[in-house]
Design a protein around this motif. Structure first.
Motif, mmCIF file in Angstrom:
data_model
loop_
_atom_site.group_PDB
_atom_site.id
_atom_site.type_symbol
_atom_site.label_atom_id
_atom_site.label_comp_id
_atom_site.label_asym_id
_atom_site.label_seq_id
_atom_site.Cartn_x
_atom_site.Cartn_y
_atom_site.Cartn_z
ATOM 1 N N LYS A 197 0.848 -1.198 0.000
ATOM 2 C CA LYS A 197 0.000 0.000 0.000
ATOM 3 C C LYS A 197 0.882 1.247 0.000
ATOM 4 O O LYS A 197 0.943 2.005 0.980
ATOM 5 C CB LYS A 197 -0.938 -0.032 1.206
ATOM 6 N N ALA A 198 1.581 1.440 -1.105
ATOM 7 C CA ALA A 198 2.480 2.573 -1.269
ATOM 8 C C ALA A 198 1.713 3.773 -1.806
ATOM 9 O O ALA A 198 0.866 3.633 -2.701
ATOM 10 C CB ALA A 198 3.612 2.208 -2.225
ATOM 11 N N GLY A 199 2.018 4.959 -1.285
ATOM 12 C CA GLY A 199 1.338 6.149 -1.748
ATOM 13 C C GLY A 199 1.508 6.384 -3.234
ATOM 14 O O GLY A 199 0.611 6.881 -3.915
ATOM 15 N N LEU A 200 2.680 6.013 -3.765
ATOM 16 C CA LEU A 200 2.950 6.258 -5.180
ATOM 17 C C LEU A 200 1.993 5.490 -6.086
ATOM 18 O O LEU A 200 1.684 5.929 -7.196
ATOM 19 C CB LEU A 200 4.397 5.903 -5.508
ATOM 20 N N ASN A 201 1.483 4.339 -5.644
ATOM 21 C CA ASN A 201 0.514 3.594 -6.449
ATOM 22 C C ASN A 201 -0.743 4.421 -6.693
ATOM 23 O O ASN A 201 -1.334 4.387 -7.778
ATOM 24 C CB ASN A 201 0.114 2.296 -5.749
ATOM 25 N N TYR A 202 -1.152 5.145 -5.676
ATOM 26 C CA TYR A 202 -2.384 5.909 -5.755
ATOM 27 C C TYR A 202 -2.168 7.213 -6.520
ATOM 28 O O TYR A 202 -3.079 7.695 -7.212
ATOM 29 C CB TYR A 202 -2.927 6.155 -4.344
ATOM 30 N N ALA A 203 -0.978 7.781 -6.419
ATOM 31 C CA ALA A 203 -0.666 8.971 -7.210
ATOM 32 C C ALA A 203 -0.784 8.660 -8.702
ATOM 33 O O ALA A 203 -1.290 9.473 -9.484
ATOM 34 C CB ALA A 203 0.732 9.479 -6.878
ATOM 35 N N MET A 204 -0.341 7.470 -9.086
ATOM 36 C CA MET A 204 -0.399 7.069 -10.496
ATOM 37 C C MET A 204 -1.832 6.909 -10.992
ATOM 38 O O MET A 204 -2.105 7.014 -12.191
ATOM 39 C CB MET A 204 0.357 5.750 -10.690
#
Length: 283
Positions: free
Chosen positions: A180-187
């Protein structure tokens, strides 16, 4: 509107949150605190290289007036795995569950009442606060857990949703899709805004390597229903291991409902008679 009856799924500041710091190779004990803002170096790892991961869980008011959280031990486990994958130090044993209990108790008065459909959404986050310029771990970190009273994730509450198969990729093979990395959701933000502009509620993402296999949406896991009553959920190494989905699978077994977790081809959509989303936020 009463203070403990929120509308929609959004941030509403509560009185208390839990904060701990990692410095010089160790976490301090952490403590509940009132300030909801923080000061960071402009070179903080979370700003420069998106070194952050998070969790999401909910506290519910029960029929007898008590408060219950849904399987927080699994959120603790998943946060640990996310930290390790992003080269961040995992929390000491017991800190996560203690923080959950302390934040829920401190903010109990704003927890929505039983039967309202609302809950206290809890957001634990670990992020790099050490200043970096070269590409490397931040070295100094903060763990912060706050709560926000929420209602339904999707506008309008329980209703039929419109989904589209996205032309964008959510996660790369052997990447970070399983944490659950923040960067996944930014993408996923640009594709999500594009979907909304076209009249859709969410995106369905296919695997990045072959664009053949169904993975998940931007914010939830997928469930499909076959005409024979079998529930089918996609399996992939780049799907976030949903606690809600795993729990539904257990309940399905107890109720005798056929359940399959397997790779699902996009061309199988025509074979299903129903589709649903599941997750802590989406429910």
């Amino acid at each position: 509107m009463k203070e403990n009856q929120p509308t929609g799924f959004g941030y509403r500041r509560t009185a208390w949150r839990f904060v701990a710091r990692y410095r010089d190779g160790r976490w301090n004990g952490g403590r509940p605190t009132r300030p909801s803002t923080l000061r960071l170096s402009e070179a903080a790892g979370v700003i420069q290289y998106a070194e952050t991961c998070f969790e999401g869980l909910k506290a519910y008011r029960t029929a007898d007036g008590g408060i219950a959280c849904f399987r927080p031990d699994l959120n603790e486990e998943r946060l640990k795995n996310s930290c390790l994958r992003l080269a961040m130090p995992p929390l000491p044993d017991g800190m996560f569950l203690s923080a959950v209990q302390r934040v829920v108790r401190a903010n109990a008065r704003v927890l929505p009442p039983f039967g309202s459909g609302g809950s206290l959404y809890l957001r634990p986050t670990v992020f790099g606060i050490g200043a970096v310029l070269g590409v490397k771990p931040a070295g100094t970190y903060e763990f912060r857990l706050f709560g926000s009273p929420v209602a339904s994730y999707f506008a309008g509450g329980e209703r039929l949703l419109s989904l589209r198969v996205s032309d964008y990729d959510r996660a790369a093979p052997r990447g970070t899709g399983h944490v659950k990395a923040g960067l996944n959701y930014a993408m996923s933000l640009y594709p999500l805004m594009e979907a909304h502009a076209e009249g859709f509620d969410e995106n369905i993402y296919l695997d990045a390597a072959t664009r053949t296999w169904v993975e998940e949406t931007g914010g939830a896991n997928l469930l499909f229903l076959r005409k024979d009553g079998t529930v089918v959920t996609p399996h992939s190494d780049s799907i976030l291991p949903s606690i809600t989905r795993r729990s539904l699978g257990t309940v399905a077994g107890l109720l005798g409902i056929p359940w399959e977790e397997r790779r699902v081809r996009a061309e199988e959509f025509a074979d299903f008679c129903g589709c649903a989303l599941c997750g802590t936020a989406a429910v």
